[in-house]
Design a protein around this motif. Structure first.
Motif, mmCIF file in Angstrom:
data_model
loop_
_atom_site.group_PDB
_atom_site.id
_atom_site.type_symbol
_atom_site.label_atom_id
_atom_site.label_comp_id
_atom_site.label_asym_id
_atom_site.label_seq_id
_atom_site.Cartn_x
_atom_site.Cartn_y
_atom_site.Cartn_z
ATOM 1 N N LYS A 1 1.216 -1.381 -0.162
ATOM 2 C CA LYS A 1 -0.130 -0.290 -0.062
ATOM 3 C C LYS A 1 1.038 1.080 0.243
ATOM 4 C CE LYS A 1 -4.693 -1.943 1.459
ATOM 5 N NZ LYS A 1 -4.534 -2.915 2.256
ATOM 6 N N GLU A 2 1.685 1.146 1.167
ATOM 7 C CA GLU A 2 2.897 2.182 1.061
ATOM 8 C C GLU A 2 3.323 2.474 -0.088
ATOM 9 O OE1 GLU A 2 5.339 2.803 4.151
ATOM 10 O OE2 GLU A 2 6.390 4.053 2.745
ATOM 11 N N ALA A 3 3.587 1.799 -0.699
ATOM 12 C CA ALA A 3 4.389 1.433 -2.318
ATOM 13 C C ALA A 3 3.674 1.763 -3.339
ATOM 14 C CB ALA A 3 5.333 0.039 -2.591
ATOM 15 N N GLU A 4 2.182 2.267 -3.274
ATOM 16 C CA GLU A 4 1.614 2.692 -4.334
ATOM 17 C C GLU A 4 1.158 3.976 -4.274
ATOM 18 O OE1 GLU A 4 -2.373 0.525 -5.386
ATOM 19 O OE2 GLU A 4 -3.307 2.130 -5.401
ATOM 20 N N SER A 5 0.773 3.850 -3.195
ATOM 21 C CA SER A 5 0.400 5.751 -2.452
ATOM 22 C C SER A 5 1.659 6.695 -3.160
ATOM 23 C CB SER A 5 -0.482 5.759 -1.341
ATOM 24 O OG SER A 5 1.310 5.935 -0.219
ATOM 25 N N LEU A 6 3.106 5.770 -2.904
ATOM 26 C CA LEU A 6 4.284 7.065 -3.200
ATOM 27 C C LEU A 6 4.012 7.348 -4.376
ATOM 28 C CD1 LEU A 6 6.717 5.767 -0.782
ATOM 29 C CD2 LEU A 6 5.739 7.829 -0.659
ATOM 30 N N VAL B 1 -2.782 0.558 -10.246
ATOM 31 C CA VAL B 1 -1.566 0.358 -10.118
ATOM 32 C C VAL B 1 -1.608 -0.699 -10.352
ATOM 33 C CG1 VAL B 1 0.670 0.811 -8.877
ATOM 34 C CG2 VAL B 1 -0.776 2.506 -9.356
ATOM 35 N N ILE B 2 -0.654 -1.699 -10.842
ATOM 36 C CA ILE B 2 -1.014 -3.325 -10.613
ATOM 37 C C ILE B 2 0.897 -3.738 -10.435
ATOM 38 C CG2 ILE B 2 -0.730 -5.248 -12.191
ATOM 39 C CD1 ILE B 2 -3.673 -3.586 -13.348
ATOM 40 N N ILE C 1 5.483 -2.843 -12.728
ATOM 41 C CA ILE C 1 4.646 -1.971 -12.668
ATOM 42 C C ILE C 1 3.878 -1.473 -14.001
ATOM 43 C CG2 ILE C 1 4.083 0.350 -11.808
ATOM 44 C CD1 ILE C 1 6.515 0.392 -9.547
ATOM 45 N N ILE C 2 2.178 -1.202 -13.784
ATOM 46 C CA ILE C 2 1.089 -1.391 -14.987
ATOM 47 C C ILE C 2 0.192 0.117 -13.869
ATOM 48 C CG2 ILE C 2 -0.446 -1.834 -16.565
ATOM 49 C CD1 ILE C 2 1.104 -4.943 -15.188
ATOM 50 N N MET D 1 9.366 0.253 -2.470
ATOM 51 C CA MET D 1 8.545 1.150 -1.434
ATOM 52 C C MET D 1 9.667 1.920 -0.795
ATOM 53 S SD MET D 1 6.915 0.640 2.166
ATOM 54 C CE MET D 1 8.941 0.255 3.085
ATOM 55 N N LEU D 2 11.534 1.359 -0.723
ATOM 56 C CA LEU D 2 12.083 1.878 -0.192
ATOM 57 C C LEU D 2 12.769 3.335 -1.454
ATOM 58 C CD1 LEU D 2 14.205 -0.717 1.632
ATOM 59 C CD2 LEU D 2 12.686 1.141 2.701
#
Ligand SMILES: *Cc1c(COP(=O)(O)O)cnc(C)c1O
Length: 358
Positions: free
Chosen positions: A50-55, A68-69, A203-204, A246-247
């Motif tokens: 979730k954090e990766a997507e929101s960033l 986001v996929i 990432i799509i 994410m990092l």
């Protein structure tokens, strides 16, 4: 010896990201275990994806009507996934053939429908980006496909094609390196191993109205709706690669986001191209206005010197400078994570090599 890694992919990561991953390797966030060994169904991993997507949404300013996929299979799997998801009305798509990956994507599309080549620079070994105008595109196409940065040939689009149909873009080797208006696209995708993460995650970014219309023959694991309905967790996602993404995204945000990294990228590329242009020893064969700021191919006056350059630069800690076999010579991939000192060190070596071999 200090090593600078100029590999086209998998490629250099931010040192801060690797250090953070190292610190957390055995015990992530007091979970008592590594992210590598953690179930993707845990609350801890859920927070990571979730954090990766929101960033990503924040940094790329992705509008709310996009999904986001996080998928597996690398960028090449999308060569098939794109037509299988989108070729649903006219059974025809427009392609801009600006490199080897673009060409392969076009060949994949031809298995399912008409892959219409609108423009190609193949005859000139992809040394330039064709200028395509709105009237050049088909109106009766399901989408228009292009590759914004051509990793092997060192070219990039300095414009967004003004296509009348859904724009699909392979941004594998330049995502997060410059600002993009996501709302102009139907689909953006990128394999992660160049500018985002380790190999293993793709990432799509898909506009929602394009999801749910896949061809009947589309495998379930290539259907975007499978990922959309299941938060990219229909099956096991590439968990560790998502964690590293994410990092990286956290780090990019911390240093000032895409405008900041873009300014550094422009400065790095300018320094290297200016040096090459000023030299009568090194040549970059790409049309100047189409030059990539991520991948910089160049040659010495002859092939023997190219081989010597690669050998001696390697001995000096400048790694993976060998050009792709389709181009020859050298290629310096200077992705987001390549520091300015890496480019400076390369230029110093190039100066010395020129003096010794002129
Ligand atoms: C590297 C690359 C690919 C291939 O990626 P894989 O993850 O190896 O499938 C496709 N397109 C572009 C533009 C690339 O740079």
């Amino acid at each position: 010896m200090k090593v600078y890694n100029f590999s086209a992919g998998p490629s250099i990561m931010f040192k801060e990201v690797l250090q953070q991953a190292q610190n957390e390797m055995l015990d992530y966030n007091n979970s008592g275990m590594s992210v590598v060994e953690m179930s993707h169904r845990t609350k801890t991993f859920d927070a990571i994806i979730k954090e990766a997507e929101s960033l990503l949404r924040e940094l790329m300013r992705i509008p709310d009507n996009y999904t986001v996929i996080f998928a597996q299979g690398g960028a090449c799997t999308q060569f098939d996934a794109i037509p299988l998801n989108l070729l649903n009305k006219y059974k025809k798509a427009d392609y801009l053939d600006t490199g080897n990956f673009a060409h392969k994507a076009m060949e994949a599309c031809a298995r399912y429908g008409v892959a219409n080549c609108v423009a190609s620079s193949r005859a000139d070994n992809y040394t330039y980006i064709p200028k395509v105008k709105r009237e050049d595109f088909s109106i009766d196409a399901d989408y228009t496909y292009y590759t914004s940065n051509n990793t092997i040939f060192g070219t990039r689009f300095n414009y967004v094609p003004d296509a009348p149909t859904n724009l699909v873009c392979d941004m594998s080797s330049e995502i997060l390196s410059r600002e993009v208006d996501v709302s102009k696209y139907g689909v953006i995708y990128a394999g992660a191993q160049k500018n985002i993460s380790a190999a293993g995650v793709t990432i799509i970014i898909v506009r929602n109205d394009l999801i749910g219309h896949a061809l009947n023959i589309c495998p379930i694991m290539l259907d975007y709706s499978t990922f959309a309905k299941n938060g990219s967790m229909y099956n096991t996602p590439p968990t560790y690669a998502i964690y590293l993404a994410m990092l990286t995204l956290r780090h990019l945000k911390k240093i000032g986001g895409i405008p900041h990294i873009n300014a550094i990228n422009e400065a790095k590329a300018k320094k290297l191209y200016d040096f090459i242009d000023a030299s009568d020893f090194y040549t970059n064969k790409v049309n100047k206005e189409d030059r990539s700021i991520m991948n910089v191919p160049f040659v010495c006056p002859n092939g023997d010197l190219d081989a010597k350059f690669i050998q001696e630069s390697l001995a000096c800690g400048l790694v993976s400078l060998k050009g792709h076999r389709l181009v020859g010579g050298m290629r310096a991939s200077i992705y987001n994570a390549m520091p300015m000192e890496g480019v400076d060190t390369l230029i110093d070596f190039m100066k010395k090599f020129e003096l010794e071999n002129k």
